[in-house]
Design an enzyme around this catalytic site. Structure first.
Site, PDB file in Angstrom:
ATOM      1  N   ASP A 120      49.628   9.792  34.618  1.00  0.00           N
ATOM      2  CA  ASP A 120      49.714  11.186  34.167  1.00  0.00           C
ATOM      3  C   ASP A 120      48.402  11.540  33.471  1.00  0.00           C
ATOM      4  O   ASP A 120      47.989  10.858  32.530  1.00  0.00           O
ATOM      5  CB  ASP A 120      50.885  11.330  33.188  1.00  0.00           C
ATOM      6  N   LYS A 124      45.849  18.417  28.501  1.00  0.00           N
ATOM      7  CA  LYS A 124      45.607  19.145  27.260  1.00  0.00           C
ATOM      8  C   LYS A 124      44.996  18.223  26.204  1.00  0.00           C
ATOM      9  O   LYS A 124      45.416  17.086  26.035  1.00  0.00           O
ATOM     10  CB  LYS A 124      46.905  19.763  26.744  1.00  0.00           C
TER      11      LYS A 124
END
Length: 219
Positions: A120, A124
């Site tokens: 993943d 952000k």
């Protein structure tokens, strides 16, 4: 990517505690020598195995090595387990737990390779600490890897790749192999590339696959 819960997978996992360790207590060391038919074999770990195509293929190709698939999702663990049972992979164990505890689950200097496949990207900035190539994770990998061990990393995400190169470089790691288009560059790697489910999907779309091997050993 979060998989939809599959009752059969959850049931299968619960029926096979000899093959799947579920949420082990990080405060207690795992006795891995009792979980493998031959614990004297070299150990390799994949962090975030997904449906397990990579790790089960690798385990089938290399019965002379032991493998652990770390996967947080129960459904994914069940899919890996189904393949393990079908192929009689006695050299593969599944650990359903948080990779942040990897240095608690494994003894120091106990593994030769850690695989990070299509992790993943956590794009952000506020989620940087969750990235599997963040410095805190690198420190834990260094603890459990043997002195000659290394990390093998693949992704289709250019941002995560750039971040990982910078993070590993800042950590003082040595890059043994780097590719920004693994499927099309004429490169030599230490073993035949095994494609993950995500890798096949992204490559079919024409996305470049980024890859690197990095070690902590000073050169």
């Amino acid at each position: 990517m979060r998989l939809r819960n599959k009752p059969w997978a959850i049931k299968l996992v619960n029926e096979h505690p000899e093959s799947v360790l579920q949420n082990p207590d990080p405060a207690k060391k795992i006795n891995w020598d009792k979980r493998f038919a031959d614990f004297s074999q070299p150990l390799e770990i994949e962090v975030g195995s997904g449906k397990g195509r990579f790790i089960t293929t690798l385990a089938a190709q290399h019965p002379e090595r032991n493998f652990v698939a770390i996967e947080l999702q129960t459904t994914a663990a069940g899919i890996i387990l189904r393949t393990k049972l079908e192929k009689h992979l006695d050299n593969l164990q599944i650990l359903r737990g948080d990779a942040a505890d990897i240095n608690r689950f494994f003894a120091p200097n106990s593994t030769n390779i850690i695989y990070l496949n299509f992790s993943d990207p956590w794009p952000k900035t506020r989620h940087e600490k969750r990235r599997l190539t963040y410095k805190a994770f690198l420190s834990k990998y260094q603890e459990v890897l043997t002195p000659n061990g290394h990390i093998e990393f693949k992704t289709d995400n250019s941002g995560l790749f750039a971040y990982s190169v910078k993070s590993m470089n800042n950590f003082g790691m040595h890059f043994d192999f780097v590719s920004v288009d693994l499927h099309h560059e004429k490169v030599e790697i230490t073993q035949k590339n095994i494609e993950t489910e995500y890798e096949q999907k992204f490559a079919a779309k024409g996305n470049p696959i980024y890859a690197l091997y990095a070690s902590f050993k000073a050169k």
